[in-house]
Design an enzyme around this catalytic site. Structure first.
Site, PDB file in Angstrom:
ATOM      1  N   PHE A  40       0.782  -1.188  -0.220  1.00  0.00           N
ATOM      2  CA  PHE A  40      -0.003  -0.045   0.033  1.00  0.00           C
ATOM      3  C   PHE A  40       0.731   1.372   0.138  1.00  0.00           C
ATOM      4  CE2 PHE A  40      -1.786  -3.346   2.663  1.00  0.00           C
ATOM      5  CZ  PHE A  40      -2.882  -3.723   1.857  1.00  0.00           C
ATOM      6  N   CYS A  41       1.894   1.364  -0.780  1.00  0.00           N
ATOM      7  CA  CYS A  41       2.764   2.514  -0.960  1.00  0.00           C
ATOM      8  C   CYS A  41       3.205   2.745   0.397  1.00  0.00           C
ATOM      9  CB  CYS A  41       2.113   3.601  -1.610  1.00  0.00           C
ATOM     10  SG  CYS A  41       1.846   3.442  -3.144  1.00  0.00           S
ATOM     11  N   ALA A  42       3.438   1.960   1.661  1.00  0.00           N
ATOM     12  CA  ALA A  42       3.937   2.446   2.667  1.00  0.00           C
ATOM     13  C   ALA A  42       4.763   1.317   3.324  1.00  0.00           C
ATOM     14  CB  ALA A  42       3.003   2.465   3.847  1.00  0.00           C
TER      15      ALA A  42
END
Ligand SMILES: Cc1ncc(COP(=O)(O)O)c(C=O)c1O
Length: 477
Positions: free
Chosen positions: A369-371
């Site tokens: 999730f882009c983290a």
């Protein structure tokens, strides 16, 4: 508009989608943290506006004057929604939160001697732009995945005056945890820094108040995305002090940003125009303002308490289920917006997500999730394992990409949606799914053999010429 009749106001709420075996089922959308569906109220506002649409600013015809008025007013609607004092602050329309943060980082006149404090919990969009311009320190998390406030305090004390900006999420896109932004603002201000709040995951879930500029808890800068607020028309906003944007050059130059241009000089326009280079996305602004009006009408408190009820409902069921790993805190759910990260024991996160979609008509999301730093921290991926996995991904093999599954709620989500999620989870835990799934090692995604939906029967588009491998490897949200 109330929560009760809200579902009718969601575009596509009754859509049925194909599932494995040839049947169709009502689509259960639980990926609202990525992008929400559109509100009918937003669509109506866009339709009402379109016959009057024209390019804005400097046109002299009636439609241009009208469009300018509507577009400029949309800025103020967004500013008021987040409690900005519009006498001293400006609302700049951008494409999305990512563009907003890049703009702020570009415009913040930072150097390598300057420190930006952010956290390991951030979406990459609130981390990578700062790395380009300053020295970045990442505040860690406590054992249960919360922001380590004591560490933040320590860093601020240690680097008094060197920290220029504390860039922090309003709510995490992984665990949904809310950051105590006003408390952090007080700490930042005391250390001579400013605070930026990434409100991408906050704006559609909780009331935001930037507070008066002279309040110690005042939020200096804030960014949000309309596509996460039921208005997916390509707009986001960056809100901050007008004086800050009056100084220096805009990051993008061209039409709209200037008052006067000679062959060797440009005199900049006033913000927000100075920061909105080129022809702006007028429809996007109209849509965002319309979404804000609907959210205000429903009431952010009403939305928050509905979401809290659903989270209690979901977590009670999840805690009682065997074979599920939950990440982040599972109690005190008022501290979280509606994001539920989990894994099914022994099942690849991408397979769980694929079964949900293919057999349950449930839209969720999986991966990091882009983290990446936060997800790896929650998963307990060690340095050596991380090194090996990174090497595999660099070599084009994403089959062992670490990750989790995320179900995320919108204001229109109901208990039936949660029940559908639980039913599918039970089936996956008991291995009672039907498909035979094959993983594409280049993308990491699983596909069920024989499940080839005809997307063009739903929406007309041209046959893509690029192969899926070169389209699907990146992840977002
Ligand atoms: C916390 C957070 N920040 C920033 C972003 C980036 O938002 P956008 O993709 O709209 O630029 C996201 C997107 O999911 C997010 O969840």
């Amino acid at each position: 508009m109330t929560l009760q009749n809200l579902r009718e106001e969601i575009v596509g709420i009754d859509a049925e989608v194909p599932i494995l075996g040839g049947d169709h089922r009502r689509y259960v959308f639980l990926d609202n943290a990525a992008s929400t569906p559109a509100l009918r109220g937003v669509l109506r506002a866009v339709e009402q506006f379109l016959p009057w649409y024209s390019g804005v600013h400097r046109g002299t015809g009636f439609k241009s004057l009208l469009s300018t008025e509507v577009f400029d007013a949309a800025h103020d609607t967004v500013g008021r929604f987040v409690g900005a004092d519009l006498r001293a602050n400006t609302v700049i329309f951008v494409k999305n939160t990512t563009e907003a943060i890049n703009k702020l980082a570009n415009r913040a006149r930072l150097g390598r001697d300057d420190l930006v404090l952010t956290s390991v919990m951030e979406h990459h969009s609130n981390d990578l732009p700062w790395r380009r311009h300053a020295t970045v320190h990442h505040v860690g998390v406590t054992r249960d995945g919360r922001l380590d406030l004591a560490a933040l305090q320590r860093l601020l004390r240690e680097h008094q005056r060197r920290v220029k900006i504390v860039a922090i999420h309003g709510a995490s896109n992984i665990t949904g945890l809310l950051a105590p932004v006003h408390e952090i603002a007080e700490l930042a201000h005391r250390a001579g820094a400013r605070i930026f709040v990434d409100a991408a995951q906050l704006a559609a879930h909780r009331a935001i108040d930037m507070l008066p500029d002279d309040d110690p808890g005042h939020l200096d800068f804030l960014a949000l995305s309309a596509h996460k607020m039921y208005a997916p028309f390509g707009t986001g906003a960056l809100i901050g002090p007008r004086a800050f944007f009056e100084e220096g050059e805009p990051d993008a130059v061209g039409g709209g940003v200037v008052d006067i241009v000679t062959l060797d000089e440009a005199v900049w326009n006033r913000p927000p125009h100075k920061e909105e280079a080129g022809s702006p996305n007028v429809l996007g602004g109209v849509a965002l303002a319309a979404a804000v009006r609907v959210l205000r009408q429903i009431g952010m408190e009403t939305i928050a308490s509905h979401e809290h009820h659903l989270m209690e409902y979901a977590y009670a069921k999840l805690s009682a289920m065997r074979g599920i790993t939950l990440y982040g805190p599972t109690e005190n759910l008022t501290e979280k917006v509606g994001v539920i990260p989990f894994n099914v024991t022994g099942v690849h996160h991408a397979l769980t997500a694929a079964i949900m979609g293919t057999e349950g008509a449930i839209g969720v999301r999986n991966g990091c999730f882009c983290a990446h730093p936060y997800v790896k921290e929650l998963l307990g991926v060690g340095l050596e394992e991380d090194r090996i996995l990174t090497a595999e991904i660099r070599a084009g093999n994403r089959s062992r990409l670490p990750g989790m599954v995320r179900a995320s709620l919108g204001c229109y989500t109901n208990e039936e949606d949660i029940d559908a999620l639980m039913e599918m989870l039970e089936r996956i835990v008991r291995q009672e799914y039907h498909g035979s799934y094959v993983q594409n090692t280049a993308t990491g995604a699983f596909l069920a053999e024989g499940f080839v939906p005809d997307f063009r029967a739903y929406v007309p588009f041209d046959e893509p010429t690029t192969p899926p491998e070169s389209r699907a490897a990146s992840e977002a949200s």
